[in-house]
Scaffold this motif. Structure first.
Motif, PDB file in Angstrom:
ATOM      1  N   ASP A  81      43.807  44.411 -68.305  1.00  0.00           N
ATOM      2  CA  ASP A  81      44.616  43.190 -68.157  1.00  0.00           C
ATOM      3  C   ASP A  81      44.754  42.855 -66.672  1.00  0.00           C
ATOM      4  OD1 ASP A  81      46.159  41.025 -68.929  1.00  0.00           O
ATOM      5  OD2 ASP A  81      48.010  42.183 -69.056  1.00  0.00           O
ATOM      6  N   GLY A  82      43.678  43.034 -65.926  1.00  0.00           N
ATOM      7  CA  GLY A  82      43.712  42.774 -64.488  1.00  0.00           C
ATOM      8  C   GLY A  82      42.998  41.484 -64.133  1.00  0.00           C
ATOM      9  N   THR A 100      46.312  60.090 -73.723  1.00  0.00           N
ATOM     10  CA  THR A 100      46.193  59.596 -72.344  1.00  0.00           C
ATOM     11  C   THR A 100      46.037  58.084 -72.361  1.00  0.00           C
ATOM     12  OG1 THR A 100      45.199  61.654 -71.559  1.00  0.00           O
ATOM     13  CG2 THR A 100      44.827  59.696 -70.223  1.00  0.00           C
ATOM     14  N   VAL A 101      46.879  57.397 -71.597  1.00  0.00           N
ATOM     15  CA  VAL A 101      46.914  55.939 -71.538  1.00  0.00           C
ATOM     16  C   VAL A 101      46.554  55.487 -70.126  1.00  0.00           C
ATOM     17  CG1 VAL A 101      48.418  53.912 -71.645  1.00  0.00           C
ATOM     18  CG2 VAL A 101      48.653  55.748 -73.351  1.00  0.00           C
ATOM     19  N   CYS A 102      45.660  54.506 -70.027  1.00  0.00           N
ATOM     20  CA  CYS A 102      45.311  53.925 -68.729  1.00  0.00           C
ATOM     21  C   CYS A 102      45.442  52.411 -68.818  1.00  0.00           C
ATOM     22  CB  CYS A 102      43.887  54.297 -68.326  1.00  0.00           C
ATOM     23  SG  CYS A 102      43.342  53.576 -66.747  1.00  0.00           S
ATOM     24  N   GLU A 103      46.207  51.825 -67.903  1.00  0.00           N
ATOM     25  CA  GLU A 103      46.443  50.384 -67.891  1.00  0.00           C
ATOM     26  C   GLU A 103      45.916  49.803 -66.584  1.00  0.00           C
ATOM     27  OE1 GLU A 103      50.200  48.058 -69.314  1.00  0.00           O
ATOM     28  OE2 GLU A 103      50.568  48.612 -67.228  1.00  0.00           O
ATOM     29  N   ILE A 104      45.025  48.835 -66.692  1.00  0.00           N
ATOM     30  CA  ILE A 104      44.524  48.112 -65.520  1.00  0.00           C
ATOM     31  C   ILE A 104      45.233  46.762 -65.474  1.00  0.00           C
ATOM     32  CG2 ILE A 104      42.508  47.117 -64.383  1.00  0.00           C
ATOM     33  CD1 ILE A 104      40.785  49.146 -65.881  1.00  0.00           C
ATOM     34  N   GLY A 105      46.130  46.588 -64.514  1.00  0.00           N
ATOM     35  CA  GLY A 105      46.920  45.369 -64.421  1.00  0.00           C
ATOM     36  C   GLY A 105      48.317  45.598 -64.968  1.00  0.00           C
ATOM     37  N   THR A 106      49.218  46.100 -64.128  1.00  0.00           N
ATOM     38  CA  THR A 106      50.571  46.431 -64.572  1.00  0.00           C
ATOM     39  C   THR A 106      51.589  45.360 -64.216  1.00  0.00           C
ATOM     40  OG1 THR A 106      50.180  48.813 -64.572  1.00  0.00           O
ATOM     41  CG2 THR A 106      52.447  48.110 -64.257  1.00  0.00           C
ATOM     42  N   SER A 142      48.386  53.990 -64.214  1.00  0.00           N
ATOM     43  CA  SER A 142      48.438  52.549 -63.942  1.00  0.00           C
ATOM     44  C   SER A 142      47.572  52.239 -62.719  1.00  0.00           C
ATOM     45  CB  SER A 142      49.881  52.110 -63.677  1.00  0.00           C
ATOM     46  OG  SER A 142      49.916  50.860 -63.011  1.00  0.00           O
ATOM     47  N   ILE A 143      46.723  51.207 -62.862  1.00  0.00           N
ATOM     48  CA  ILE A 143      45.910  50.721 -61.741  1.00  0.00           C
ATOM     49  C   ILE A 143      46.290  49.267 -61.499  1.00  0.00           C
ATOM     50  CG2 ILE A 143      43.586  50.363 -60.844  1.00  0.00           C
ATOM     51  CD1 ILE A 143      42.594  52.329 -63.013  1.00  0.00           C
TER      52      ILE A 143
END
Length: 267
Positions: free
Chosen positions: A194-195, A106-112, A132-133
């Motif tokens: 990365d947000g 499971t991958v979660c990215e903050i700042g796409t 993605s958030i």
């Protein structure tokens, strides 16, 4: 206010990367704004042409180099002109290899932002859940629109994956609750923060989302080097604190560089 913000951002980009980058980013903004102003049929055409263009790149992808080349080199139409990652290319490759070695589910990215890093995760990793958030209009990247999210969903359409795009403030309790609902008791194996690049912002993201990360997982931060020309970017300050408490790895192409750098926390 919007013009002042754009001019300030252009000045920072010029000092960091030179005129070519300012020109390219300005062209992307013009094309994006024109695309936003087009009637629905015009946007639909731009999206269809862009999906077809990106599919052409995908057809020749055989390894990680090809996938990264697609993310940086693809050029589409209108609001979908680019998905280029905001990372130093050589660092990004080493970063992706480190994440792939951890074999996340499971991958979660903050700042796409434009979606380049998300594209590489979805194309290259064996993970089956992607979240993605992103904050529309966010000052540190821009945020994906509903149309951009659907575009990314279209081009990352592996039949074995689930994708969720949350458009909102990662610092909001409502967003955290939404993430918790989507996880439904599962954990995050790879969290990429990365947000918001302010000290308070990056710390807040870490404190809100790290409890969802599985033991043995990875938490990554972008822009861990000191960025003197943009005092609002303070990831380096928080990163120095993390190094004192956790096992970490740094991916930095050049010790003298004034931007970028990736930090990994081994959770």
């Amino acid at each position: 206010m919007a013009l002042r913000s754009y001019v300030t951002g252009a000045g920072r980009l010029y000092r960091r990367d030179g005129f070519d980058s300012v020109f390219r980013r300005g062209l992307e903004k013009v094309e994006r704004d024109v695309g936003n102003a087009l009637p629905a049929i015009g946007d639909t055409l731009c999206r269809a042409l862009s999906v077809r263009e990106l599919r052409g790149y995908q057809a020749s992808e055989d390894d990680l180099t090809d996938v990264i080349d697609t993310a940086y080199d693809y050029r589409g139409y209108g609001a979908y002109r680019s998905i280029e990652p905001m990372q130093i290319r050589s660092e990004f490759r080493n970063f992706v290899e480190a994440v792939a070695a951890s074999d996340p589910e499971t991958v979660c990215e903050i700042g796409t932002a434009r979606g380049g890093s998300y594209y590489v995760w979805a194309q290259y990793l064996a993970a089956t859940n992607y979240l993605s958030i992103d904050l529309p209009g966010g000052r540190f990247g821009g945020g994906h629109s509903l149309r951009r999210a659907e575009f990314l969903r279209d081009v990352c359409d592996r039949p074995d994956i689930d994708q969720a795009f949350l458009r909102g403030d990662s610092h909001s309790p409502a967003t955290v609750r939404h993430v918790e609902e989507l996880l439904d008791g599962d954990t995050i194996d790879f969290l990429f923060i990365d947000g918001d690049h302010t000290y308070a912002g990056v710390k807040d993201d870490f404190e809100r989302y790290s409890p969802f990360v599985a033991d043995g997982g990875l938490i990554a931060f972008h822009d861990i080097v000191t960025i003197d020309h943009d005092p609002d970017c303070e990831v380096d300050r928080f990163w120095r604190e993390l190094r004192e408490e956790y096992e970490t790895t740094e991916i930095v192409a050049d010790p003298q560089q004034d931007r970028g750098g990736v930090g990994l926390v081994h959770w």
